[in-house]
Design an enzyme around this catalytic site. Structure first.
Site, PDB file in Angstrom:
ATOM      1  N   ASP A  75       0.395  -0.831   0.087  1.00 59.03           N
ATOM      2  CA  ASP A  75       0.325   0.343  -0.190  1.00 59.03           C
ATOM      3  C   ASP A  75       1.080   1.280   0.321  1.00 59.03           C
ATOM      4  O   ASP A  75       0.535   2.432  -0.002  1.00 59.03           O
ATOM      5  CB  ASP A  75      -0.534   0.038   0.951  1.00 59.03           C
ATOM      6  CG  ASP A  75      -0.007   0.264   2.464  1.00 59.03           C
ATOM      7  OD1 ASP A  75       1.760  -0.566   2.608  1.00 59.03           O
ATOM      8  OD2 ASP A  75      -1.110  -0.493   3.336  1.00 59.03           O
ATOM      9  N   ASP A 161       7.187 -21.922 -20.003  1.00 53.94           N
ATOM     10  CA  ASP A 161       7.477 -21.837 -21.254  1.00 53.94           C
ATOM     11  C   ASP A 161       7.754 -20.354 -21.324  1.00 53.94           C
ATOM     12  O   ASP A 161       8.418 -19.778 -22.212  1.00 53.94           O
ATOM     13  CB  ASP A 161       5.837 -21.486 -21.370  1.00 53.94           C
ATOM     14  CG  ASP A 161       5.736 -23.604 -21.860  1.00 53.94           C
ATOM     15  OD1 ASP A 161       6.775 -24.331 -22.275  1.00 53.94           O
ATOM     16  OD2 ASP A 161       4.770 -23.981 -23.122  1.00 53.94           O
ATOM     17  N   ASP A 221       9.575 -30.621   8.732  1.00 54.91           N
ATOM     18  CA  ASP A 221       9.199 -30.912  10.265  1.00 54.91           C
ATOM     19  C   ASP A 221       9.227 -29.704  11.080  1.00 54.91           C
ATOM     20  O   ASP A 221       8.920 -30.234  12.466  1.00 54.91           O
ATOM     21  CB  ASP A 221      10.444 -32.126  11.031  1.00 54.91           C
ATOM     22  CG  ASP A 221      10.335 -33.441  10.685  1.00 54.91           C
ATOM     23  OD1 ASP A 221       9.107 -33.868   9.778  1.00 54.91           O
ATOM     24  OD2 ASP A 221      11.667 -33.743  10.123  1.00 54.91           O
ATOM     25  N   ASP A 249      23.877 -15.696  -1.534  1.00 54.95           N
ATOM     26  CA  ASP A 249      24.510 -14.794  -2.463  1.00 54.95           C
ATOM     27  C   ASP A 249      22.436 -15.371  -3.059  1.00 54.95           C
ATOM     28  O   ASP A 249      22.064 -16.255  -2.661  1.00 54.95           O
ATOM     29  CB  ASP A 249      24.764 -15.783  -3.238  1.00 54.95           C
ATOM     30  CG  ASP A 249      26.377 -15.629  -2.943  1.00 54.95           C
ATOM     31  OD1 ASP A 249      26.718 -14.474  -3.507  1.00 54.95           O
ATOM     32  OD2 ASP A 249      27.452 -16.672  -3.196  1.00 54.95           O
ATOM     33  N   GLU A 251      20.868 -17.121  -5.206  1.00 57.05           N
ATOM     34  CA  GLU A 251      20.798 -17.575  -6.245  1.00 57.05           C
ATOM     35  C   GLU A 251      20.340 -18.124  -7.207  1.00 57.05           C
ATOM     36  O   GLU A 251      18.772 -18.039  -6.027  1.00 57.05           O
ATOM     37  CB  GLU A 251      21.390 -18.993  -6.007  1.00 57.05           C
ATOM     38  CG  GLU A 251      23.185 -18.847  -5.437  1.00 57.05           C
ATOM     39  CD  GLU A 251      23.495 -20.907  -5.090  1.00 57.05           C
ATOM     40  OE1 GLU A 251      22.274 -21.410  -4.885  1.00 57.05           O
ATOM     41  OE2 GLU A 251      24.655 -20.425  -4.400  1.00 57.05           O
ATOM     42  N   GLY A 273       9.113 -39.062   4.444  1.00 61.14           N
ATOM     43  CA  GLY A 273      10.038 -38.967   4.889  1.00 61.14           C
ATOM     44  C   GLY A 273       8.972 -37.195   5.190  1.00 61.14           C
ATOM     45  O   GLY A 273       9.635 -36.674   6.399  1.00 61.14           O
TER      46      GLY A 273
END
Length: 407
Positions: A75, A161, A221, A249, A251, A273
């Site tokens: 805002d 795409d 977890d 960084d 990435e 898991g």
């Protein structure tokens, strides 16, 4: 008788004092020395102004726009800026996704909201019985940002795409209660946990049984327990929280195709898991297109029996995409901004200084808090000798002009 009216004249006695002090010698017209002017402070001010003006030509406006996009609420600012001013050089598309939505919280249930670094998805939501945590049968469903399909298409096989990779600058969320003060009850708890996407070789429940390299999430977890660093408050006060990049960084992460659930189909929760499921729903509506390098914000809203809890949920995120050359978005892309080390350092400083969360009322002053952190940090850095100090002094001068730039 003749009276002698002649008054005697009283003779005044002179008192002569002998001293050994020498009489002052009259001063000659000797020209006075000019008063020394305090030029040091004035010289420092001139040098400071010179450094600020010199830094104006070296420090980019995209660096400041990057900080504003990352930390200012929508805002106040909806400009996505020019991107992250690091050492990456290439064409990018910047985007600031924003979602405003009314939400009702079911009584006698605990609602869990995950603000995860998943492009196009605003948040994941699930509710469990009051006082419990998600279990293996719990499924978190996706709620999208507007414009998901325009960016990632209507099919799971065509998610990349338009763009091939992405990276986050920040994620933000605010819950602003709208409940009647006589009807609300419950609390809000917020904490963060690092969740990462991993590729694992799993057996697949097919006939005959096979194995495949599939995606799964590690770190979920952390959702099953309130972290030591947490925020807890009454529901009616709301909450505001944000997550930033903690990695060394910024990435890029790949855009994924063909993923609608985690763990994927034919892989059970017990095998993967993961403690619970994530489902994006129909592929024409939503999908899991990636997982960025940001901590996930976990929000638990507890509503006891009889409570009528409603709120406005606002979430927004600043992202940078790499467009494909044959995509329409490529024409709207631009070169990544030049590296701005000082702006990146201030990003880290602000990230370390902000709490896990604050009440919703303090969101309005969040940008003011960020500006005060930046100004305080730059005031210290400007005393460092060399180009770092000069750049910091220049940016400190710029930060004083934030108001003029609309910051």
């Amino acid at each position: 008788m003749v009276r002698n009216n002649n008054r005697r004249r009283q003779r005044t006695q002179r008192i002569v004092t002998t001293t050994t002090q020498t009489a002052p010698v009259p001063q000659q017209n000797v020209p006075k020395q000019p008063r020394r002017r305090r030029n040091r402070a004035r010289r420092n001010r001139r040098q400071g102004r010179a450094m600020n003006m010199g830094a104006l030509t070296r420090l980019s406006q995209p660096g400041l726009a990057f900080l504003k996009c990352a930390f200012a609420p929508p805002d106040f600012n909806t400009d996505p800026g020019k991107g992250i001013p690091d050492r990456f050089e290439g064409k990018v598309v910047t985007r600031k996704d924003v979602l405003n939505q009314s939400i009702n919280f079911t009584a006698n249930r605990d609602t869990f909201i995950l603000i995860a670094p998943t492009p196009g998805v605003a948040y994941w939501v699930a509710d469990v019985p009051a006082g419990t945590f998600p279990i293996s049968t719990t499924t978190f469903n996706a709620v999208n940002f507007p414009g998901f399909n325009s960016m990632f298409g209507n099919a799971a096989a065509s998610r990349s795409d338009q763009v091939s990779s992405f990276r986050y600058a920040s994620m933000n969320v605010g819950i602003y209660p709208t409940s009647n003060l006589m009807q609300f009850a419950g609390s809000i708890t917020v904490w963060k946990c690092p969740v990462k996407l991993s590729n694992v070789q799993f057996p697949v429940a097919t006939t005959p049984a096979t194995s495949a390299l599939v995606h799964t999430l590690v770190g979920l977890d952390g959702v099953l327990a309130v972290g030591p660093d947490n925020f807890s408050e009454s529901f009616i006060k709301g909450v505001f929280s944000q997550s930033v990049c903690n990695e060394p960084d910024f990435e890029f992460s790949d855009i994924l195709e063909g993923i609608q659930t985690l763990p994927p189909a034919n892989v059970t929760v017990a095998t993967s898991g993961q403690p619970f499921n994530l489902a994006a729903g129909a592929e024409a509506v939503s999908g899991i297109v990636g997982w960025g390098n940001m901590d996930t914000i976990v929000i638990r809203v507890s509503a006891p029996t009889g409570a009528v809890n409603s709120a406005i949920l606002k979430t927004w995120a600043c992202l940078e995409y790499r467009p494909n050359p044959n995509a329409m978005l490529y024409q709207f892309g631009h070169d990544s901004p030049p590296c701005d080390e000082v702006a990146l350092q201030e990003y880290r400083t602000v990230a370390r200084s902000l709490p896990v969360a604050v009440i919703a009322a303090q969101n309005a002053s969040m940008w003011e808090r960020v500006k005060s952190i930046i100004k305080s940090s730059l005031a210290m850095a400007s005393n460092v000798p060399g180009p770092i100090g000069i750049a910091a002094s220049g940016l400190s001068g710029l930060s004083a002009l934030f108001e003029g730039f609309g910051f």
